[in-house]
Scaffold this motif. Sequence first.
Motif, PDB file in Angstrom:
ATOM      1  N   VAL A  40       0.855  -1.186   0.000  1.00  0.00           N
ATOM      2  CA  VAL A  40       0.000   0.000   0.000  1.00  0.00           C
ATOM      3  C   VAL A  40       0.894   1.240   0.000  1.00  0.00           C
ATOM      4  O   VAL A  40       1.558   1.539   0.985  1.00  0.00           O
ATOM      5  CB  VAL A  40      -0.944   0.005   1.213  1.00  0.00           C
ATOM      6  CG1 VAL A  40      -1.930   1.163   1.092  1.00  0.00           C
ATOM      7  CG2 VAL A  40      -1.686  -1.313   1.321  1.00  0.00           C
ATOM      8  N   LEU A  67      -1.242  -0.576  -4.239  1.00  0.00           N
ATOM      9  CA  LEU A  67      -2.467   0.197  -4.044  1.00  0.00           C
ATOM     10  C   LEU A  67      -2.080   1.553  -3.494  1.00  0.00           C
ATOM     11  O   LEU A  67      -1.327   1.641  -2.518  1.00  0.00           O
ATOM     12  CB  LEU A  67      -3.385  -0.539  -3.058  1.00  0.00           C
ATOM     13  CG  LEU A  67      -4.641   0.187  -2.574  1.00  0.00           C
ATOM     14  CD1 LEU A  67      -5.626   0.349  -3.721  1.00  0.00           C
ATOM     15  CD2 LEU A  67      -5.275  -0.581  -1.416  1.00  0.00           C
ATOM     16  N   THR A  69      -3.000   5.130  -1.601  1.00  0.00           N
ATOM     17  CA  THR A  69      -4.005   5.644  -0.664  1.00  0.00           C
ATOM     18  C   THR A  69      -3.844   7.128  -0.337  1.00  0.00           C
ATOM     19  O   THR A  69      -4.687   7.682   0.368  1.00  0.00           O
ATOM     20  CB  THR A  69      -3.976   4.831   0.648  1.00  0.00           C
ATOM     21  OG1 THR A  69      -2.626   4.738   1.119  1.00  0.00           O
ATOM     22  CG2 THR A  69      -4.530   3.439   0.438  1.00  0.00           C
ATOM     23  N   THR A  84      -8.881  -5.278   0.088  1.00  0.00           N
ATOM     24  CA  THR A  84      -8.678  -5.784  -1.270  1.00  0.00           C
ATOM     25  C   THR A  84      -8.297  -7.251  -1.285  1.00  0.00           C
ATOM     26  O   THR A  84      -8.038  -7.803  -2.351  1.00  0.00           O
ATOM     27  CB  THR A  84      -7.577  -4.981  -1.990  1.00  0.00           C
ATOM     28  OG1 THR A  84      -6.311  -5.232  -1.368  1.00  0.00           O
ATOM     29  CG2 THR A  84      -7.873  -3.491  -1.967  1.00  0.00           C
ATOM     30  N   ASP A 476     -13.645   0.448  -5.718  1.00  0.00           N
ATOM     31  CA  ASP A 476     -12.205   0.461  -5.468  1.00  0.00           C
ATOM     32  C   ASP A 476     -11.721   1.833  -5.019  1.00  0.00           C
ATOM     33  O   ASP A 476     -10.830   1.949  -4.177  1.00  0.00           O
ATOM     34  CB  ASP A 476     -11.447   0.014  -6.713  1.00  0.00           C
ATOM     35  CG  ASP A 476     -11.675  -1.460  -7.046  1.00  0.00           C
ATOM     36  OD1 ASP A 476     -12.124  -2.192  -6.142  1.00  0.00           O
ATOM     37  OD2 ASP A 476     -11.415  -1.852  -8.192  1.00  0.00           O
ATOM     38  N   ALA A 480      -9.783   2.512  -1.466  1.00  0.00           N
ATOM     39  CA  ALA A 480      -8.483   3.178  -1.377  1.00  0.00           C
ATOM     40  C   ALA A 480      -8.558   4.457  -0.552  1.00  0.00           C
ATOM     41  O   ALA A 480      -7.575   4.834   0.102  1.00  0.00           O
ATOM     42  CB  ALA A 480      -7.958   3.494  -2.777  1.00  0.00           C
TER      43      ALA A 480
END
Length: 514
Positions: A40, A67, A69, A84, A476, A480
């Motif tokens: 992340v 991912l 954020t 996720t 999604d 996030a």
Amino acid sequence: MTPSYSVVVPTIGRPVLGNLLTSLAAALTAGPRPLDVVVVDDRPFPRRGTNAPLALGPAPVAGVRVLRTGGRGPAAARNAGRRTTRADWIAFLDDDVVVPPDWAEALERDLADAGPEVAGVQGRIVVPLPEHRPPTDLERNTAGLEHAAWPTADLACRRAALESVHGFDERFTRAYREDADLALRLREAGWKLERGARHVRHPVRPAGNLASVRAQAGNADDALLRALHGRHWRRRTEAGRGRLPWHAATVAAGLTALGAGLTAARSPARRPAGARVTAVVAGAAWAGLTGAFARERLAPGPRPGDEGFAAEVGRMLVTSALIPFAAVAHRARGAWSWRGREVPAWPLPVRAVLFDRDGTLIHDVPYNGDPRAVEPLPGARRVLDQLRARRLRVGVVSNQSGIGRGLLTTAQVDAVDDRVRELLGPFGTWQRCPHHPEDGCTCRKPEPGLVLRAAAELGVLPAECLVVGDIGADVDAAIAAGARSVLVPTAMTRREELSSAPVVASTLDEAVPL
């Protein structure tokens, strides 16, 4: 049967991430593989442009997913990563640890030994210290992780347990106290926490000379813990006694000495003997407390003749004078933030509902630039009015790549948006992404930028937002950003998007109570 697990690693892009992913790749060749590995990327989004690609190191885990954020802190990053994944367990690793070759095998044994009442199994943390000299203050503080209660440097959590308490509290925006809060809430919910047999190495990473002063920002999180869990939060979270009372005494003595000294200096003719005496006494008290604090920090450290001794002495003298003031200031700031009101428990109630535009509020006409083609979906106005009547803020978060593709002008999209507002009423925020899908922006859903901007404009936290949309990119983006989501499917919704969505409603009317 061995439980399935996923690995989630929050990071702010430090180079040490590559060391972890390289060591993890080696460990997974000998032990059971996770369903997925999610890194992340919690670096703050730049004001303009895009983040540089995250450096994963020379030999990262095959198939690792990244991912983004947007810099909301490790608690929010772990929550987003967890949402996720679909494994039974989530193994959280900090980006500055290194796993040994047998880590995956040891994790498998730890999870297999965990009874159904166990929410989390902590790995042991080993901090390598220099053998040729006593450790510095920074090295000792890092070594304290070896005995800390429930740090997330290596913590495997059962998905069912995390979901029962709604994960980490995202109001803890630093890597501090979010683990203690989670452990306490899990125990209060009836779960148990255990220490496993596996271990990770946590090297001491370089830090600036004022790192210990900057670390005092955690005192604001102490104020939040107290507001959430009461005055005995230290005992309940196994946090230790702390030094705040001594810091407060030091600050009081220093400010008293300064104030009395200024009073004496302003009125020399009157000879305010009392002010001079007060300044001397309070100054002596400040010097004594500061000196005692510095000696306490220097005593276990390097000795004369050791490498770095002079630099450590200078660091300790300067920071011992600054730390009490920083600690008290941050604690006061935190206490002021939560003053005079009951702090709501996690998760926070929804205060804002953000809608996708096309396919959710109005019929989807691809690349529509004609206001006359705008047709609200059945019930859209009624749902919005119900939310407004309940004093919930409403907004729109919409991808409009037709601008970036050159198919629409900004003026055309503005005209369509104005027609939507005319038909459906006012919105507290209206956020859109005009970029081409290949631009790599941070706002095009499934990136979280639109949701984060909408929350900021409405004056709410992302966790206080609900995103309603018709495709997986809407869900999604909510994940996030740390918002909740409801998917209202249409003919455009893919089957896999429907099956992976946390909450699904048949219509907008059904989405309101959800």
